[in-house]
Design a protein around this motif. Structure first.
Motif, mmCIF file in Angstrom:
data_model
loop_
_atom_site.group_PDB
_atom_site.id
_atom_site.type_symbol
_atom_site.label_atom_id
_atom_site.label_comp_id
_atom_site.label_asym_id
_atom_site.label_seq_id
_atom_site.Cartn_x
_atom_site.Cartn_y
_atom_site.Cartn_z
ATOM 1 N N LYS A 82 0.840 -1.199 0.000
ATOM 2 C CA LYS A 82 0.000 0.000 0.000
ATOM 3 C C LYS A 82 0.870 1.242 0.000
ATOM 4 C CE LYS A 82 -4.719 -0.046 1.592
ATOM 5 N NZ LYS A 82 -5.661 0.474 2.593
ATOM 6 N N GLY A 83 0.540 2.159 -0.886
ATOM 7 C CA GLY A 83 1.242 3.429 -0.908
ATOM 8 C C GLY A 83 0.693 4.382 0.146
ATOM 9 N N LEU A 84 0.915 5.666 -0.063
ATOM 10 C CA LEU A 84 0.496 6.664 0.918
ATOM 11 C C LEU A 84 0.017 7.920 0.213
ATOM 12 C CD1 LEU A 84 0.398 7.439 3.984
ATOM 13 C CD2 LEU A 84 2.685 8.406 3.673
ATOM 14 N N TYR A 85 -1.118 8.430 0.661
ATOM 15 C CA TYR A 85 -1.673 9.698 0.186
ATOM 16 C C TYR A 85 -1.695 10.624 1.390
ATOM 17 C CZ TYR A 85 -5.066 12.914 -2.052
ATOM 18 O OH TYR A 85 -5.700 14.007 -2.593
ATOM 19 N N LEU A 86 -0.754 11.584 1.419
ATOM 20 C CA LEU A 86 -0.590 12.481 2.561
ATOM 21 C C LEU A 86 -1.165 13.844 2.211
ATOM 22 C CD1 LEU A 86 0.684 12.879 5.398
ATOM 23 C CD2 LEU A 86 2.793 13.565 4.231
ATOM 24 N N TRP A 87 -2.208 14.241 2.926
ATOM 25 C CA TRP A 87 -2.851 15.514 2.599
ATOM 26 C C TRP A 87 -2.933 16.407 3.839
ATOM 27 C CZ3 TRP A 87 -7.626 17.433 4.394
ATOM 28 C CH2 TRP A 87 -8.360 16.552 5.201
ATOM 29 N N ARG A 147 8.791 0.130 -15.876
ATOM 30 C CA ARG A 147 10.008 -0.605 -16.218
ATOM 31 C C ARG A 147 11.206 -0.160 -15.380
ATOM 32 N NH1 ARG A 147 14.281 -0.067 -19.524
ATOM 33 N NH2 ARG A 147 13.614 2.006 -20.220
ATOM 34 N N THR A 148 11.243 1.106 -15.020
ATOM 35 C CA THR A 148 12.402 1.640 -14.299
ATOM 36 C C THR A 148 12.078 2.147 -12.897
ATOM 37 O OG1 THR A 148 12.031 3.810 -15.309
ATOM 38 C CG2 THR A 148 13.547 2.324 -16.429
ATOM 39 N N THR A 149 10.812 2.134 -12.514
ATOM 40 C CA THR A 149 10.427 2.774 -11.259
ATOM 41 C C THR A 149 9.577 1.832 -10.423
ATOM 42 O OG1 THR A 149 10.362 4.901 -12.417
ATOM 43 C CG2 THR A 149 9.372 4.816 -10.228
ATOM 44 N N ARG A 150 9.995 1.623 -9.185
ATOM 45 C CA ARG A 150 9.171 0.861 -8.264
ATOM 46 C C ARG A 150 8.495 1.761 -7.240
ATOM 47 N NH1 ARG A 150 10.498 -3.816 -3.814
ATOM 48 N NH2 ARG A 150 8.352 -4.512 -3.599
ATOM 49 N N LEU A 151 9.156 2.837 -6.835
ATOM 50 C CA LEU A 151 8.580 3.793 -5.901
ATOM 51 C C LEU A 151 8.472 5.138 -6.596
ATOM 52 C CD1 LEU A 151 7.619 4.636 -3.058
ATOM 53 C CD2 LEU A 151 10.015 5.126 -2.506
ATOM 54 N N LEU A 152 7.255 5.650 -6.700
ATOM 55 C CA LEU A 152 6.998 6.924 -7.384
ATOM 56 C C LEU A 152 6.477 7.907 -6.352
ATOM 57 C CD1 LEU A 152 7.073 8.206 -10.181
ATOM 58 C CD2 LEU A 152 4.803 7.267 -10.612
ATOM 59 N N CYS A 153 7.249 8.963 -6.109
ATOM 60 C CA CYS A 153 6.892 9.969 -5.111
ATOM 61 C C CYS A 153 6.415 11.229 -5.825
ATOM 62 C CB CYS A 153 8.095 10.297 -4.224
ATOM 63 S SG CYS A 153 8.712 8.911 -3.246
ATOM 64 N N PHE A 154 5.139 11.532 -5.672
ATOM 65 C CA PHE A 154 4.564 12.739 -6.267
ATOM 66 C C PHE A 154 4.448 13.827 -5.217
ATOM 67 C CE2 PHE A 154 2.112 9.737 -9.140
ATOM 68 C CZ PHE A 154 2.845 10.041 -10.260
ATOM 69 N N LEU A 175 -0.078 1.138 -13.358
ATOM 70 C CA LEU A 175 1.093 1.247 -12.487
ATOM 71 C C LEU A 175 0.961 0.331 -11.279
ATOM 72 C CD1 LEU A 175 1.711 5.122 -12.539
ATOM 73 C CD2 LEU A 175 3.052 3.356 -13.705
ATOM 74 N N PHE A 176 -0.216 0.327 -10.660
ATOM 75 C CA PHE A 176 -0.435 -0.545 -9.510
ATOM 76 C C PHE A 176 -0.332 -2.016 -9.909
ATOM 77 C CE2 PHE A 176 -3.093 2.997 -7.445
ATOM 78 C CZ PHE A 176 -2.038 3.383 -6.629
ATOM 79 N N GLU A 177 -0.891 -2.370 -11.055
ATOM 80 C CA GLU A 177 -0.822 -3.754 -11.526
ATOM 81 C C GLU A 177 0.620 -4.207 -11.690
ATOM 82 O OE1 GLU A 177 -2.953 -3.821 -15.155
ATOM 83 O OE2 GLU A 177 -4.957 -3.863 -14.235
ATOM 84 N N GLN A 178 1.487 -3.282 -12.079
ATOM 85 C CA GLN A 178 2.889 -3.603 -12.313
ATOM 86 C C GLN A 178 3.746 -3.515 -11.054
ATOM 87 O OE1 GLN A 178 4.026 -4.874 -15.268
ATOM 88 N NE2 GLN A 178 1.807 -4.913 -15.615
ATOM 89 N N GLY A 179 3.101 -3.288 -9.914
ATOM 90 C CA GLY A 179 3.833 -3.283 -8.654
ATOM 91 C C GLY A 179 4.455 -1.964 -8.271
ATOM 92 N N VAL A 180 4.131 -0.892 -8.989
ATOM 93 C CA VAL A 180 4.658 0.418 -8.615
ATOM 94 C C VAL A 180 3.939 0.901 -7.349
ATOM 95 C CG1 VAL A 180 4.942 2.830 -9.326
ATOM 96 C CG2 VAL A 180 5.216 0.988 -10.996
ATOM 97 N N VAL A 181 4.710 1.368 -6.390
ATOM 98 C CA VAL A 181 4.163 1.905 -5.145
ATOM 99 C C VAL A 181 4.182 3.429 -5.256
ATOM 100 C CG1 VAL A 181 4.425 2.034 -2.638
ATOM 101 C CG2 VAL A 181 5.008 -0.081 -3.864
#
Length: 382
Positions: A82-87, A147-154, A175-181
């Motif tokens: 599970k990722g994180l949505y910080l607001w 392909r190159t990113t597992r953790l994406l910080c926006f 992105l979620f299907e491909q395991g990107v957090v």
């Protein structure tokens, strides 16, 4: 697509809470209980990623063995991280925490990017996919990111553009299907994203997806850490009268020091973006030069990359009467802020009083806070 788990030990994961403690001891961070309360969630994301198993290699079965149901069955998929949505409100330290998260994560598979900039890249990729005739243009673009990113910080997720709103759900799904957090910050609770937007009902499944695949956490602090900082020489002049103009002229002369001044013309996707006066990565333009034309995020990102210092003359009061120009100004300041461009400006009033009522005033609170922070003498020095 997932990386071998051992990669995640290269920097020992560098817990976010430990980085926070170190920087607080060094005096680089002023400890805040609200910020400290969300550190465990940031640590949890990295720990879950570290613990997530690498994809199991399986030996292919022959057709007969597959028919008989013998051989190596497909492994049970690991539960997604599970990722994180910080607001939360402006100036509460969300971007700072995002920076710590990016610093704690392995360089090999993590990326920290402003949401505006990322969506511009996606839109450019979609344009290429459509030219190739791809029926599902989003999927190949998302697969290339994965392909190159597992953790994406926006940083600063905002969705006000219908083009972004209509593709972001499908994009995140792949992105979620491909395991990107994904870890992101925002000034709004998910349910308020793209509020009152055109065809918003088509956007609502994306909100459900955020709730399913990301932990939603509010950074509930009463302190705006962008306020009350020690300022240096004056860089914001209001009202924008003759005295302000004289002060801006004096600063311009001091910065350019007799260098040759000429216009700078940038070409972005076939559009012309012009800074009327430019010398040695120092630019000067009027508000209407930059915000009175149909420019967008890509144009302002290009501008922010071209200058180290930008002088803007004559920022007016903002309201529904100049709503489009106000929206462009918000996007411009976002681009300058992310690129740490030094801003010097004359305006009708102080940042907090430029746009304080009507539609768009809520979003402008973040812009006003950033404008205040950008007045600090050390802005951009780090």
């Amino acid at each position: 697509m997932l990386l071998v788990a051992g990669l995640w030990h290269l920097r020992n994961m560098g817990k976010v809470s430990e980085l926070y403690r170190q920087r607080a001891e060094e005096g680089r961070i002023k400890p805040d209980p609200a910020q400290q309360s969300v550190l465990p969630e940031l640590d949890r994301v990295l720990a879950d990623m570290e613990a997530a198993p690498a994809p199991a290699a399986t030996k292919p079965r022959s057709a007969w063995r597959a028919l008989l149901g013998v051989g190596n069955p497909a492994p049970e998929p690991a539960p997604p991280v599970k990722g994180l949505y910080l607001w939360g409100g402006v100036g509460r330290g969300k971007s700072m925490l995002m920076d710590l998260m990016a610093d704690a994560a392995p360089d090999q598979s993590s990326r920290r990017v402003h949401f505006h900039e990322f969506m511009q890249e996606i839109q450019a990729g979609l344009e290429q996919a459509r030219k190739r005739g791809d029926q599902d243009a989003v999927r190949p673009v998302a697969m290339e990111v994965a392909r190159t990113t597992r953790l994406l910080c926006f940083d600063e997720m905002q969705i006000t553009d219908i083009a972004d709103a209509m593709i972001v759900g499908r994009l995140f799904q792949v992105l979620f299907e491909q395991g990107v957090v994904i870890v992101t910050t925002s000034n709004r609770v998910p349910e308020d994203l793209y509020k009152h937007g055109l065809n918003r009902q088509l956007f609502l499944p994306f909100i459900d997806l955020i709730r399913q695949r990301m932990q939603v956490v509010c950074l509930d602090s009463e302190v705006d850490h962008r306020q009350g900082r020690q300022g240096g020489g004056q860089v914001w002049f209001s009202p924008a009268n003759a005295d302000a103009r004289a002060s801006m002229d004096a600063i311009w002369s001091e910065l350019t020091q007799g260098s040759e001044v000429q216009p700078l013309e940038l070409t972005v996707k076939g559009r012309k973006v012009e800074i009327p006066a430019f010398a040695g990565r120092i630019g000067r333009a009027g508000f209407w030069d930059l915000c009175g034309k149909p420019l967008g995020p890509a144009d302002y990102l290009a501008l922010a990359q071209a200058v180290d210092v930008l002088l803007i003359d004559g920022i007016p009061r903002l309201s529904m009467t100049n709503y489009n120009e106000a929206k462009r100004f918000v996007t411009l300041i976002d681009a300058l802020y992310e690129a740490e461009v030094r801003l010097i400006a004359s305006a009708a009033d102080e940042p907090e009083q430029l746009y304080n009522e009507g539609e768009g005033s809520f979003e402008f609170e973040r812009t006003a806070s950033r404008l205040r922070e950008m007045q600090d003498a050390t802005w951009g020095a780090a």
